[in-house]
Design an enzyme around this catalytic site. Structure first.
Site, PDB file in Angstrom:
ATOM      1  N   GLY A  15      70.448 -97.444  31.142  1.00  0.00           N
ATOM      2  CA  GLY A  15      71.588 -98.367  31.102  1.00  0.00           C
ATOM      3  C   GLY A  15      72.206 -98.561  29.720  1.00  0.00           C
ATOM      4  N   ASN A  17      74.679 -96.922  28.465  1.00  0.00           N
ATOM      5  CA  ASN A  17      76.142 -96.916  28.639  1.00  0.00           C
ATOM      6  C   ASN A  17      76.621 -98.214  29.278  1.00  0.00           C
ATOM      7  OD1 ASN A  17      77.570 -94.343  27.791  1.00  0.00           O
ATOM      8  ND2 ASN A  17      75.768 -93.524  28.856  1.00  0.00           N
ATOM      9  N   MET A  90      72.262 -91.334  39.092  1.00  0.00           N
ATOM     10  CA  MET A  90      71.842 -89.966  39.385  1.00  0.00           C
ATOM     11  C   MET A  90      71.821 -89.648  40.876  1.00  0.00           C
ATOM     12  SD  MET A  90      71.754 -88.830  36.521  1.00  0.00           S
ATOM     13  CE  MET A  90      71.157 -88.683  34.868  1.00  0.00           C
ATOM     14  N   LEU A  93      77.739 -89.261  45.405  1.00  0.00           N
ATOM     15  CA  LEU A  93      78.340 -90.158  46.397  1.00  0.00           C
ATOM     16  C   LEU A  93      79.110 -89.306  47.415  1.00  0.00           C
ATOM     17  CD1 LEU A  93      79.631 -92.874  43.912  1.00  0.00           C
ATOM     18  CD2 LEU A  93      77.756 -93.159  45.556  1.00  0.00           C
ATOM     19  N   ASN A 107      82.997 -91.390  35.794  1.00  0.00           N
ATOM     20  CA  ASN A 107      81.600 -91.079  35.464  1.00  0.00           C
ATOM     21  C   ASN A 107      81.533 -90.512  34.049  1.00  0.00           C
ATOM     22  OD1 ASN A 107      78.788 -90.485  35.895  1.00  0.00           O
ATOM     23  ND2 ASN A 107      79.352 -88.354  36.237  1.00  0.00           N
ATOM     24  N   HIS A 109      79.281 -87.803  31.645  1.00  0.00           N
ATOM     25  CA  HIS A 109      78.310 -86.693  31.721  1.00  0.00           C
ATOM     26  C   HIS A 109      78.055 -86.170  30.309  1.00  0.00           C
ATOM     27  CE1 HIS A 109      76.036 -83.534  33.650  1.00  0.00           C
ATOM     28  NE2 HIS A 109      76.622 -82.686  32.818  1.00  0.00           N
ATOM     29  N   ASP A 145      80.149 -83.575  39.148  1.00  0.00           N
ATOM     30  CA  ASP A 145      80.673 -83.456  37.771  1.00  0.00           C
ATOM     31  C   ASP A 145      81.938 -82.592  37.693  1.00  0.00           C
ATOM     32  OD1 ASP A 145      78.446 -84.952  36.913  1.00  0.00           O
ATOM     33  OD2 ASP A 145      77.220 -83.149  36.707  1.00  0.00           O
ATOM     34  N   GLU A 174      78.544 -91.083  23.566  1.00  0.00           N
ATOM     35  CA  GLU A 174      78.891 -91.601  24.903  1.00  0.00           C
ATOM     36  C   GLU A 174      79.253 -93.083  24.834  1.00  0.00           C
ATOM     37  OE1 GLU A 174      76.279 -90.654  28.233  1.00  0.00           O
ATOM     38  OE2 GLU A 174      75.506 -88.933  27.160  1.00  0.00           O
TER      39      GLU A 174
HETATM   40  C1  GAR Z   1      73.667 -90.376  29.958  1.00  0.00           C
HETATM   41  O1  GAR Z   1      73.448 -89.373  29.007  1.00  0.00           O
HETATM   42  C2  GAR Z   1      74.679 -89.911  30.979  1.00  0.00           C
HETATM   43  O2  GAR Z   1      75.708 -89.124  30.441  1.00  0.00           O
HETATM   44  C3  GAR Z   1      73.815 -89.105  31.902  1.00  0.00           C
HETATM   45  O3  GAR Z   1      72.620 -89.851  32.005  1.00  0.00           O
HETATM   46  C4  GAR Z   1      72.426 -90.592  30.809  1.00  0.00           C
HETATM   47  C5  GAR Z   1      72.236 -92.045  31.189  1.00  0.00           C
HETATM   48  O4  GAR Z   1      71.932 -92.810  30.063  1.00  0.00           O
HETATM   49  N1  GAR Z   1      74.444 -88.909  33.161  1.00  0.00           N
HETATM   50  C6  GAR Z   1      74.373 -87.767  33.849  1.00  0.00           C
HETATM   51  O5  GAR Z   1      73.701 -86.818  33.501  1.00  0.00           O
HETATM   52  C7  GAR Z   1      75.161 -87.752  35.134  1.00  0.00           C
HETATM   53  N2  GAR Z   1      75.377 -86.438  35.608  1.00  0.00           N
HETATM   54  P1  GAR Z   1      72.011 -94.406  30.125  1.00  0.00           P
HETATM   55  O6  GAR Z   1      71.295 -94.826  31.429  1.00  0.00           O
HETATM   56  O7  GAR Z   1      71.268 -94.858  28.907  1.00  0.00           O
HETATM   57  O8  GAR Z   1      73.460 -94.812  30.137  1.00  0.00           O
END
Ligand code: GAR
Length: 202
Positions: A15, A17, A90, A93, A107, A109, A145, A174
């Site tokens: 979490g 992000n 992850m 949908l 989203n 990535h 994606d 990010e």
């Molecule tokens: C992030 O790096 C995000 O880009 C990736 O998971 C991580 C979550 O981090 N998402 C994906 O790979 C989706 N395809 P967080 O839970 O600390 O935000």
């Protein structure tokens, strides 16, 4: 003061992000406020931010995808949520679920899409001997994606980067990129007056 659009963040893990979006949403001119956090993982560390920021949250198991989506839709409707941010969520949908929101699900990535869609991104990036990598915020479509790209940030891969160091360096980017992309989406929306914040099904 801008009228903020009530939004939800979907998470599965750390979490970080989510935390960055929540921090930004305190800014008076940030276009969205977070009215609901949904996790498909009861142990998601990110849920601690829901508690910290006093945001309503729900856990729904996604073992049964159809039930998960029905639960989400019911809660999103109840809370009058009009925009969704997937942040480390992850699970794919369904087309039906996405259709409810049109261009209102985005989203993040950890790669320069369309390169390296899917899981274990940094491992594959390092293996590929690319010079650059980065992160992408994009609209969500039923294909993994693959939706239209909103914003990307590129970084140089260092010679001594490991999967972990790269993951951390991309994550830092990010956290800046996601709020920027949200601002941009709403700038476009309001400029073009193209998207109406109501649901077809909800
Ligand atoms: C992030 O790096 C995000 O880009 C990736 O998971 C991580 C979550 O981090 N998402 C994906 O790979 C989706 N395809 P967080 O839970 O600390 O935000």
């Amino acid at each position: 003061m801008v009228k903020k659009i009530s939004s939800s963040v979907f998470i599965s893990g750390d979490g970080s992000n989510l935390k960055s979006i929540l921090k930004n949403s305190r800014d008076y001119n940030f276009p969205i406020k977070i009215g609901l956090i949904i996790s498909n993982n009861i142990r998601a560390y990110g849920l601690k931010y829901a508690r910290k920021y006093n945001i309503p949250f729900k856990f729904y198991s996604s073992d049964n995808k159809d039930l998960f989506e029905r639960n989400c839709l019911a809660e999103l409707r109840k809370k009058r949520i009009k925009f969704l941010c997937l942040a480390g969520f992850m699970k794919k949908l369904s087309k039906k679920f996405i259709k409810n929101f049109g261009y209102k699900i985005i989203n993040i990535h950890p790669s320069l899409l369309p390169r390296f869609k899917g899981l274990n991104t940094q491992k594959r990036v390092l293996k590929s001997k690319e010079k650059y990598t980065g992160c992408t915020v994009h609209y969500v479509t039923p294909e993994l994606d693959s939706g239209k790209i909103i914003l990307q940030k590129k970084i140089l891969i260092k010679k001594n980067d490991t999967e972990n160091s790269l993951k951390k360096r991309v994550l830092i980017q990010e956290h800046k990129l996601y709020p920027k992309a949200i601002r941009l989406v709403f700038k476009w929306l309001f400029l073009k007056k193209k998207i109406y914040f109501s649901f077809r099904v909800l």
